[in-house]
Design a protein around this motif. Sequence first.
Motif, PDB file in Angstrom:
ATOM      1  N   ALA A  55       0.822  -1.214   0.000  1.00 42.83           N
ATOM      2  CA  ALA A  55       0.000   0.000   0.000  1.00 42.83           C
ATOM      3  C   ALA A  55       0.855   1.262   0.000  1.00 42.83           C
ATOM      4  CB  ALA A  55      -0.929  -0.005   1.215  1.00 42.83           C
ATOM      5  N   ALA A  56       2.074   1.170   0.551  1.00 43.82           N
ATOM      6  CA  ALA A  56       2.941   2.345   0.619  1.00 43.82           C
ATOM      7  C   ALA A  56       3.285   2.876  -0.766  1.00 43.82           C
ATOM      8  CB  ALA A  56       4.235   1.999   1.369  1.00 43.82           C
ATOM      9  N   PHE A  57       3.250   2.004  -1.800  1.00 37.50           N
ATOM     10  CA  PHE A  57       3.556   2.440  -3.158  1.00 37.50           C
ATOM     11  C   PHE A  57       2.311   2.556  -4.045  1.00 37.50           C
ATOM     12  CE2 PHE A  57       7.856   0.826  -2.059  1.00 37.50           C
ATOM     13  CZ  PHE A  57       8.558   1.984  -2.345  1.00 37.50           C
ATOM     14  N   THR A  58       1.337   1.656  -3.844  1.00 40.24           N
ATOM     15  CA  THR A  58       0.148   1.707  -4.708  1.00 40.24           C
ATOM     16  C   THR A  58      -0.677   2.966  -4.463  1.00 40.24           C
ATOM     17  OG1 THR A  58      -1.012   0.308  -3.106  1.00 40.24           O
ATOM     18  CG2 THR A  58      -0.065  -0.777  -5.019  1.00 40.24           C
ATOM     19  N   LEU A  59      -0.821   3.357  -3.193  1.00 40.10           N
ATOM     20  CA  LEU A  59      -1.654   4.525  -2.889  1.00 40.10           C
ATOM     21  C   LEU A  59      -1.109   5.806  -3.508  1.00 40.10           C
ATOM     22  CD1 LEU A  59      -4.200   5.455  -1.527  1.00 40.10           C
ATOM     23  CD2 LEU A  59      -2.931   5.728   0.609  1.00 40.10           C
ATOM     24  N   PRO A  60       0.201   6.112  -3.394  1.00 37.07           N
ATOM     25  CA  PRO A  60       0.707   7.316  -4.070  1.00 37.07           C
ATOM     26  C   PRO A  60       0.529   7.285  -5.587  1.00 37.07           C
ATOM     27  CG  PRO A  60       2.287   6.565  -2.432  1.00 37.07           C
ATOM     28  CD  PRO A  60       1.235   5.494  -2.542  1.00 37.07           C
ATOM     29  N   VAL A  61       0.629   6.102  -6.192  1.00 37.71           N
ATOM     30  CA  VAL A  61       0.454   5.999  -7.648  1.00 37.71           C
ATOM     31  C   VAL A  61      -0.958   6.404  -8.046  1.00 37.71           C
ATOM     32  CG1 VAL A  61       0.364   4.420  -9.612  1.00 37.71           C
ATOM     33  CG2 VAL A  61       2.247   4.261  -7.985  1.00 37.71           C
ATOM     34  N   ILE A  62      -1.962   5.881  -7.328  1.00 32.88           N
ATOM     35  CA  ILE A  62      -3.338   6.206  -7.714  1.00 32.88           C
ATOM     36  C   ILE A  62      -3.685   7.652  -7.356  1.00 32.88           C
ATOM     37  CG2 ILE A  62      -4.134   3.828  -7.584  1.00 32.88           C
ATOM     38  CD1 ILE A  62      -5.439   4.459  -4.912  1.00 32.88           C
ATOM     39  N   MET A  63      -3.061   8.196  -6.306  1.00 30.22           N
ATOM     40  CA  MET A  63      -3.292   9.607  -5.980  1.00 30.22           C
ATOM     41  C   MET A  63      -2.739  10.494  -7.091  1.00 30.22           C
ATOM     42  SD  MET A  63      -4.994   9.593  -3.165  1.00 30.22           S
ATOM     43  CE  MET A  63      -4.879  11.249  -2.526  1.00 30.22           C
ATOM     44  N   ALA A  64      -1.573  10.093  -7.653  1.00 30.88           N
ATOM     45  CA  ALA A  64      -0.954  10.870  -8.720  1.00 30.88           C
ATOM     46  C   ALA A  64      -1.773  10.825 -10.007  1.00 30.88           C
ATOM     47  CB  ALA A  64       0.463  10.348  -8.987  1.00 30.88           C
ATOM     48  N   LEU A  65      -2.583   9.782 -10.177  1.00 32.06           N
ATOM     49  CA  LEU A  65      -3.408   9.662 -11.384  1.00 32.06           C
ATOM     50  C   LEU A  65      -4.644  10.553 -11.335  1.00 32.06           C
ATOM     51  CD1 LEU A  65      -3.088   5.822 -11.835  1.00 32.06           C
ATOM     52  CD2 LEU A  65      -2.383   7.523 -13.524  1.00 32.06           C
ATOM     53  N   GLY A  66      -4.936  11.115 -10.169  1.00 41.85           N
ATOM     54  CA  GLY A  66      -6.015  12.089 -10.034  1.00 41.85           C
ATOM     55  C   GLY A  66      -7.368  11.554 -10.456  1.00 41.85           C
ATOM     56  N   ALA A  67      -8.055  12.290 -11.340  1.00 39.53           N
ATOM     57  CA  ALA A  67      -9.428  11.970 -11.740  1.00 39.53           C
ATOM     58  C   ALA A  67      -9.528  10.693 -12.559  1.00 39.53           C
ATOM     59  CB  ALA A  67     -10.016  13.139 -12.525  1.00 39.53           C
ATOM     60  N   ARG A  68      -8.395  10.144 -12.978  1.00 43.17           N
ATOM     61  CA  ARG A  68      -8.442   8.895 -13.747  1.00 43.17           C
ATOM     62  C   ARG A  68      -8.804   7.703 -12.866  1.00 43.17           C
ATOM     63  NH1 ARG A  68      -6.745   9.513 -18.800  1.00 43.17           N
ATOM     64  NH2 ARG A  68      -5.720  11.485 -19.305  1.00 43.17           N
ATOM     65  N   VAL A  69      -8.746   7.913 -11.544  1.00 47.66           N
ATOM     66  CA  VAL A  69      -9.180   6.884 -10.596  1.00 47.66           C
ATOM     67  C   VAL A  69     -10.267   7.497  -9.729  1.00 47.66           C
ATOM     68  CG1 VAL A  69      -8.500   5.350  -8.716  1.00 47.66           C
ATOM     69  CG2 VAL A  69      -6.890   5.827 -10.575  1.00 47.66           C
ATOM     70  N   SER A  70     -11.462   6.921  -9.762  1.00 45.08           N
ATOM     71  CA  SER A  70     -12.593   7.477  -9.018  1.00 45.08           C
ATOM     72  C   SER A  70     -12.387   7.326  -7.515  1.00 45.08           C
ATOM     73  CB  SER A  70     -13.887   6.775  -9.431  1.00 45.08           C
ATOM     74  OG  SER A  70     -13.867   5.416  -9.014  1.00 45.08           O
ATOM     75  N   ALA A  71     -13.138   8.113  -6.738  1.00 48.80           N
ATOM     76  CA  ALA A  71     -13.048   8.041  -5.277  1.00 48.80           C
ATOM     77  C   ALA A  71     -13.449   6.656  -4.779  1.00 48.80           C
ATOM     78  CB  ALA A  71     -13.937   9.110  -4.647  1.00 48.80           C
ATOM     79  N   GLY A  72     -14.476   6.065  -5.399  1.00 43.78           N
ATOM     80  CA  GLY A  72     -14.899   4.723  -5.016  1.00 43.78           C
ATOM     81  C   GLY A  72     -13.823   3.686  -5.275  1.00 43.78           C
ATOM     82  N   ALA A  73     -13.135   3.818  -6.402  1.00 42.72           N
ATOM     83  CA  ALA A  73     -12.061   2.878  -6.740  1.00 42.72           C
ATOM     84  C   ALA A  73     -10.875   3.038  -5.799  1.00 42.72           C
ATOM     85  CB  ALA A  73     -11.621   3.090  -8.186  1.00 42.72           C
ATOM     86  N   ARG A  74     -10.567   4.287  -5.417  1.00 42.46           N
ATOM     87  CA  ARG A  74      -9.464   4.522  -4.472  1.00 42.46           C
ATOM     88  C   ARG A  74      -9.765   3.862  -3.127  1.00 42.46           C
ATOM     89  NH1 ARG A  74      -9.119   9.780  -6.751  1.00 42.46           N
ATOM     90  NH2 ARG A  74     -10.417  10.652  -5.094  1.00 42.46           N
ATOM     91  N   ALA A  75     -11.009   4.034  -2.658  1.00 41.77           N
ATOM     92  CA  ALA A  75     -11.394   3.425  -1.379  1.00 41.77           C
ATOM     93  C   ALA A  75     -11.307   1.898  -1.459  1.00 41.77           C
ATOM     94  CB  ALA A  75     -12.806   3.859  -1.001  1.00 41.77           C
ATOM     95  N   TRP A  76     -11.756   1.345  -2.604  1.00 42.95           N
ATOM     96  CA  TRP A  76     -11.697  -0.104  -2.793  1.00 42.95           C
ATOM     97  C   TRP A  76     -10.257  -0.608  -2.765  1.00 42.95           C
ATOM     98  CZ3 TRP A  76      -9.535  -2.404  -7.305  1.00 42.95           C
ATOM     99  CH2 TRP A  76      -9.658  -3.803  -7.359  1.00 42.95           C
ATOM    100  N   LEU A  77      -9.360   0.076  -3.487  1.00 45.31           N
ATOM    101  CA  LEU A  77      -7.973  -0.375  -3.553  1.00 45.31           C
ATOM    102  C   LEU A  77      -7.285  -0.223  -2.203  1.00 45.31           C
ATOM    103  CD1 LEU A  77      -5.746  -1.503  -5.362  1.00 45.31           C
ATOM    104  CD2 LEU A  77      -5.032   0.830  -5.834  1.00 45.31           C
TER     105      LEU A  77
END
Length: 411
Positions: free
Chosen positions: A141-163
């Motif tokens: 999670a230490a690496f996956t979370l920053p990656v999806i945060m950097a992708l911004g709107a390309r990853v929905s809030a629901g998908a971020r919570a799921w991951l």
Amino acid sequence: MTDTSAACVHRIQRFLQSPAGGATALLLASLAGFALANSAWSDGYETLITMPMRLPFLEQHMPDTLTTWVSDGLMTLFFLLIILEIKKEMVSGHLSSMRQIALPLIGALGGMVVPALTYLLVTHGHAEAFHGWAIPVATDAAFTLPVIMALGARVSAGARAWLMALAIFDDVLGIVVIALFYGSALYWPALAGVLFVTMAMIAANRLLDCRSVWVYALGCLLLWGMLLSSGLHPTLAGVITGLCLPAQPCAKNTEQITPLEKVSSALTPFVTWLVLPLFGFMNVGVSLAGVHLSRLLAPVPLGIILGLVVGKPVGVFGATILSFQLRIAPAPAATSVKMLFGLSLLCGIGFTISLFIAGLAFQDMDTVVSAKLGIFAGSVIAALAGWCWLRCSPVTQRSQYPANYEAMSNK
């Protein structure tokens, strides 16, 4: 201070407090260890990480080098923090109902079984490689979370919570695997002591309504010492303590900050900026002297690479889609199948827990080095594949599942 410098300071502070800040610290420390191991100072680096650190009168079971103190001692706090995060989400966050828990949990289970089977299939016939089957099961999670945060709107809030929830469950399952499969011969008197201390902490929480953090800190220390000689891994002390720590404020006073919140806020910067970077620095220092690219095709590293790059996304994505089809759990809001597949690719970033398990799985240092090379290669490929897939996919705010089914997430 000018407006420009104040804005710059504010951006730096925000970066340091974000998941990307901690991931950067871990990455830089890991690269520093790797660079030192392959430099003219490699002997000094080796001397540092194997520095004897024995306690008088307690040498039989205690860690004996700086590296083992970090892996067996300080990493207990990392596992404690993982349990606190999932407990916090289950009390008042994204996992506060069984329906919300089901989807990431099923995805994490699929992401554990398929990469393990992939590894075993690749290493079949090589008995010495068998113990590494759990190395590709964990998502960092230490690496996956920053990656999806950097992708911004390309990853929905629901998908971020799921991951995020899936990554936490993934780590918890990794801890369970360590407890069940990577201990030594059990010593029952020590296990009886572990049970007694655990029951005492549960009683302090449930019966005595004890909210003193120090009581649970003492319990954690006692558990760690007993687990050292019990045959189970001592970092489980963090898991047990996290489960016993109260998540609700005391009913007898008006203080609203819970012991869980106190410990979590105190541990987060310590674990983020010291424990994980130290672990990365000491475990990523792999010398490439005499190592050829063909070594990645050996059974252990190849099994790990394919487990992370192929097995992990297939397991996570397949289990998640199956959950949708069987109506077991609702799809994350505003999340397409393409987005879920890209996030499943990112789940192949296995680092901290994978390195941890590699150190437990193999005694032969040459095999450990091969395993670490497989972890690095697989994690980098998974990160690039997931990033490129999500970066090139069109931004979507609509789920590909029926609206009435998606609405189930609100029930």
